[in-house]
Design a protein around this motif. Structure first.
Motif, PDB file in Angstrom:
ATOM      1  N   ASN A 138      39.412  46.003  45.740  1.00 18.50           N
ATOM      2  CA  ASN A 138      40.119  44.879  45.122  1.00 18.50           C
ATOM      3  C   ASN A 138      39.110  43.812  44.736  1.00 18.50           C
ATOM      4  N   LEU A 139      39.057  43.490  43.468  1.00 16.98           N
ATOM      5  CA  LEU A 139      38.066  42.510  43.036  1.00 16.98           C
ATOM      6  C   LEU A 139      38.718  41.217  42.571  1.00 16.98           C
ATOM      7  N   MET A 140      38.116  40.125  43.007  1.00 12.89           N
ATOM      8  CA  MET A 140      38.483  38.812  42.469  1.00 12.89           C
ATOM      9  C   MET A 140      37.218  38.212  41.880  1.00 12.89           C
ATOM     10  N   LEU A 141      37.344  37.534  40.765  1.00 14.09           N
ATOM     11  CA  LEU A 141      36.182  36.861  40.187  1.00 14.09           C
ATOM     12  C   LEU A 141      36.167  35.428  40.680  1.00 14.09           C
ATOM     13  N   ARG A 142      35.007  35.000  41.171  1.00 12.91           N
ATOM     14  CA  ARG A 142      34.887  33.601  41.583  1.00 12.91           C
ATOM     15  C   ARG A 142      34.650  32.740  40.354  1.00 12.91           C
ATOM     16  N   ILE A 143      35.541  31.781  40.145  1.00 18.05           N
ATOM     17  CA  ILE A 143      35.474  30.935  38.962  1.00 18.05           C
ATOM     18  C   ILE A 143      34.988  29.542  39.348  1.00 18.05           C
ATOM     19  N   ASN A 144      34.042  29.068  38.593  1.00 19.14           N
ATOM     20  CA  ASN A 144      33.629  27.678  38.735  1.00 19.14           C
ATOM     21  C   ASN A 144      34.485  26.870  37.761  1.00 19.14           C
ATOM     22  N   GLU A 175      34.553  39.690  29.665  1.00 20.42           N
ATOM     23  CA  GLU A 175      33.704  40.888  29.660  1.00 20.42           C
ATOM     24  C   GLU A 175      33.766  41.580  31.034  1.00 20.42           C
ATOM     25  N   SER A 176      33.783  40.792  32.089  1.00 22.98           N
ATOM     26  CA  SER A 176      33.836  41.353  33.445  1.00 22.98           C
ATOM     27  C   SER A 176      35.178  42.039  33.697  1.00 22.98           C
ATOM     28  N   ILE A 177      36.258  41.397  33.257  1.00 20.15           N
ATOM     29  CA  ILE A 177      37.578  42.002  33.462  1.00 20.15           C
ATOM     30  C   ILE A 177      37.647  43.349  32.731  1.00 20.15           C
ATOM     31  N   GLU A 178      37.105  43.378  31.528  1.00 21.90           N
ATOM     32  CA  GLU A 178      37.124  44.643  30.768  1.00 21.90           C
ATOM     33  C   GLU A 178      36.298  45.720  31.458  1.00 21.90           C
ATOM     34  N   LEU A 179      35.185  45.317  32.020  1.00 18.51           N
ATOM     35  CA  LEU A 179      34.345  46.288  32.750  1.00 18.51           C
ATOM     36  C   LEU A 179      35.107  46.841  33.968  1.00 18.51           C
ATOM     37  N   ILE A 180      35.808  45.968  34.657  1.00 13.10           N
ATOM     38  CA  ILE A 180      36.585  46.417  35.825  1.00 13.10           C
ATOM     39  C   ILE A 180      37.703  47.368  35.372  1.00 13.10           C
ATOM     40  N   GLU A 181      38.366  46.989  34.284  1.00  9.69           N
ATOM     41  CA  GLU A 181      39.490  47.816  33.801  1.00  9.69           C
ATOM     42  C   GLU A 181      39.028  49.215  33.370  1.00  9.69           C
ATOM     43  N   LYS A 184      37.076  53.401  37.491  1.00  7.16           N
ATOM     44  CA  LYS A 184      38.096  54.171  38.211  1.00  7.16           C
ATOM     45  C   LYS A 184      38.493  53.497  39.532  1.00  7.16           C
ATOM     46  N   ASN A 185      37.503  53.080  40.289  1.00  8.53           N
ATOM     47  CA  ASN A 185      37.801  52.598  41.639  1.00  8.53           C
ATOM     48  C   ASN A 185      37.815  51.078  41.797  1.00  8.53           C
ATOM     49  N   MET A 186      37.566  50.362  40.730  1.00  6.69           N
ATOM     50  CA  MET A 186      37.588  48.901  40.849  1.00  6.69           C
ATOM     51  C   MET A 186      38.897  48.387  40.247  1.00  6.69           C
ATOM     52  N   LYS A 187      39.583  47.552  40.992  1.00  4.46           N
ATOM     53  CA  LYS A 187      40.859  46.997  40.503  1.00  4.46           C
ATOM     54  C   LYS A 187      40.709  45.485  40.331  1.00  4.46           C
ATOM     55  N   PHE A 188      41.054  44.998  39.154  1.00  3.48           N
ATOM     56  CA  PHE A 188      41.019  43.551  38.936  1.00  3.48           C
ATOM     57  C   PHE A 188      42.271  42.939  39.560  1.00  3.48           C
ATOM     58  N   LYS A 189      42.056  42.082  40.551  1.00  4.17           N
ATOM     59  CA  LYS A 189      43.205  41.505  41.255  1.00  4.17           C
ATOM     60  C   LYS A 189      43.470  40.059  40.882  1.00  4.17           C
ATOM     61  N   GLY A 190      42.408  39.335  40.517  1.00  2.00           N
ATOM     62  CA  GLY A 190      42.654  37.930  40.178  1.00  2.00           C
ATOM     63  C   GLY A 190      41.422  37.077  40.357  1.00  2.00           C
ATOM     64  N   PHE A 191      41.669  35.810  40.695  1.00  3.25           N
ATOM     65  CA  PHE A 191      40.573  34.839  40.706  1.00  3.25           C
ATOM     66  C   PHE A 191      40.449  34.121  42.044  1.00  3.25           C
ATOM     67  N   HIS A 192      39.246  33.609  42.236  1.00  4.72           N
ATOM     68  CA  HIS A 192      38.935  32.806  43.415  1.00  4.72           C
ATOM     69  C   HIS A 192      38.259  31.518  42.952  1.00  4.72           C
ATOM     70  N   PHE A 193      38.533  30.427  43.642  1.00 10.13           N
ATOM     71  CA  PHE A 193      37.640  29.262  43.500  1.00 10.13           C
ATOM     72  C   PHE A 193      37.477  28.574  44.836  1.00 10.13           C
ATOM     73  N   HIS A 194      36.438  27.792  44.924  1.00  6.98           N
ATOM     74  CA  HIS A 194      36.229  26.939  46.102  1.00  6.98           C
ATOM     75  C   HIS A 194      35.679  25.631  45.561  1.00  6.98           C
ATOM     76  N   VAL A 195      36.464  24.565  45.675  1.00  4.82           N
ATOM     77  CA  VAL A 195      36.094  23.338  44.969  1.00  4.82           C
ATOM     78  C   VAL A 195      35.342  22.319  45.816  1.00  4.82           C
ATOM     79  N   GLY A 196      35.084  22.640  47.046  1.00  2.00           N
ATOM     80  CA  GLY A 196      34.320  21.678  47.834  1.00  2.00           C
ATOM     81  C   GLY A 196      34.744  21.705  49.283  1.00  2.00           C
ATOM     82  N   SER A 197      34.108  20.841  50.052  1.00  2.00           N
ATOM     83  CA  SER A 197      34.314  20.862  51.488  1.00  2.00           C
ATOM     84  C   SER A 197      34.583  19.442  51.954  1.00  2.00           C
ATOM     85  N   GLN A 198      35.192  19.320  53.123  1.00  4.80           N
ATOM     86  CA  GLN A 198      35.481  18.003  53.713  1.00  4.80           C
ATOM     87  C   GLN A 198      36.303  17.159  52.714  1.00  4.80           C
TER      88      GLN A 198
END
Ligand code: LLP
Length: 414
Positions: A138-144, A175-181, A184-198
């Motif tokens: 299951n792959l998620m792309l980390r988005i800034n 381009e990354s989503i198309e590569l995943i699609e 055979k064994n990589m599934k595009f599941k969605g996105f991730h972000f992390h906007v900061g701490s504290q």
């Protein structure tokens, strides 16, 4: 005498020595439960993922396994720990920019299920490796998303030129989503972000969610997973006013629910990845005050640890609250600075704090040290890393041994 759980810290000193990291296990469990209570929606499943960079140990990984939450690992070393503790590979989320190939192979050999992809170059390596595996990743792309939720330059991980993730405006996302699609064994599941701490103010966080939904609309794909990172702030000093974990969770859920409704789409699962807010307030550091000194204008209390066991004051200007554990009721009529024993003038951990007059062998207790303390500790000046103890009510147990001088030289060759 100050107690952690029902155990007096003087007893912990007797048993384990100082400096010492101490965790109240029940506070960690309470924090996990608060997230489990607040982070729910009727519209999709939810899962808490512990960002184990905040504090990792085999015992902590065991606790995470028993609580059946996810765990975020960012290195082969963290991965090794979760594998050793037999965390379910479905609950492992492998993060990190510049994952090494040996780390990737290790993850695949354990059938780690969830990979957060940092960039197209990384994805191409996974694509090659995935030709040889017999399960789906299951792959998620980390988005800034280009939004920072906090102001300290070192803590922010999402300004436009951050080293982390795909910048939201860039074409390599598609381009990354198309590569995943195409794989055979990589599934595009969605996105991730992390906007900061504290984070205390959720404005940046909610803007980030809106921006992410802008991207979702643009790429026009089924999104199963969204992972919104960590970041909930904790109270280090009286000036810090964090949200409760339940309120923090609810604000996120409400915002995601409303964006989903607006966009008229459904997701299967929403994740958040708290690190600091799961362990910080459960952790304490205990030191012995050995010597005192009056400089020209300042009085110093010298403790038996230093920046090697808590780098955060020197690195970020981080502030903490402290007490003399055996003088909890004494008047705080001294203004002192607490210095460590490292050969570095920046090794003043707590500056100009109000404390009672100290005597030799008094115990200094530092609050809210459970996150990014032990995990960022070093052996500067060949100081051994302190031990880590967990307290559960009346009982304490050693979960990481104090390093010995022998340990410090175990990799040296003469
Ligand atoms: N997820 C990702 C992808 C992260 O990069 C981080 C933290 C977290 C989750 C957990 O964030 P938290 O809930 O702990 O805020 N060493 C610094 C903190 C660096 C945080 C790095 N990333 C400190 O001591 O303040």
């Amino acid at each position: 005498m100050f107690k952690i759980g029902n155990v007096e810290v003087s007893e912990l000193k007797e048993k384990y020595g100082t400096p010492l990291y101490i965790y109240d296990e029940n506070i960690i469990k309470q924090n996990i439960n608060d997230y489990k209570e607040g982070f729910v929606s009727k519209n999709y499943n939810t899962q808490i993922i512990y960002a184990s960079k905040a504090f990792s140990s085999l015992y902590m990984y065991k606790l995470v396994r028993e609580e059946n939450i996810g765990v975020d690992v960012v290195s082969g070393g963290e991965l090794y720990g979760v594998i050793k503790e037999k965390v379910d590979p479905k609950n492992i989320f492998f993060h990190g920019n510049n994952k090494g190939e040996a780390e990737m192979d290790m993850a695949l050999s354990y059938k780690v299920k969830n990979i957060i992809i940092d960039n197209l170059d990384e994805l191409k390596i996974w694509a090659k490796k995935c030709e040889r595996i017999d399960y789906d990743l299951n792959l998620m792309l980390r988005i800034n998303v280009g939004v920072s939720a906090h102001t300290h330059e070192y803590i922010v991980t999402a300004h436009p030129d951050s080293k982390f993730g795909y910048y939201i405006e860039n074409d390599d996302i598609l381009e990354s989503i198309e590569l995943i699609e195409a794989s055979k064994n990589m599934k595009f599941k969605g996105f991730h972000f992390h906007v900061g701490s504290q984070i205390f103010d959720m404005t940046g966080f909610t803007i980030a969610i809106e921006k992410l939904f802008g991207l979702i609309k643009k790429i026009n794909r089924k999104i199963s997973y969204l992972n919104l990172g960590g970041g909930c702030g904790v109270k280090y000093t009286e000036d810090d006013k964090p949200l409760s974990l339940i309120d923090f969770s609810k604000i996120i859920i409400e915002k995601v629910d409303s964006e989903l409704e607006k966009a008229n789409i459904k997701i299967d699962k929403l994740f958040i990845e708290p690190g600091r807010s799961l362990v910080a307030n459960a952790g304490y550091q205990l030191y012995t005050i050995n010597q005192m000194k009056k400089a020209l204008n300042k009085t110093y209390y010298f403790i038996d640890g230093g920046m090697n066991d808590n780098i955060r004051p020197a690195l970020y200007g981080a502030l903490y609250s402290v007490d003399i554990a055996n003088k909890m009721d004494a008047k705080k009529d001294m203004e002192v600075s607490i210095a460590g024993k490292c050969c570095e003038s920046g090794d003043v951990l707590f500056k100009d704090v109000k404390l009672p007059k100290a005597d030799k062998d008094d115990l200094l207790i530092v609050y809210t040290t459970g996150a990014y303390g032990y995990s960022m500790a070093s052996n500067y000046n060949r100081l051994p890393r302190p031990a880590v103890v967990f307290v559960d009510g009346n009982n304490s147990k050693l979960v990481i041994k104090r390093e010995t001088y022998e340990d410090l030289y175990k990799n040296d060759l003469d």
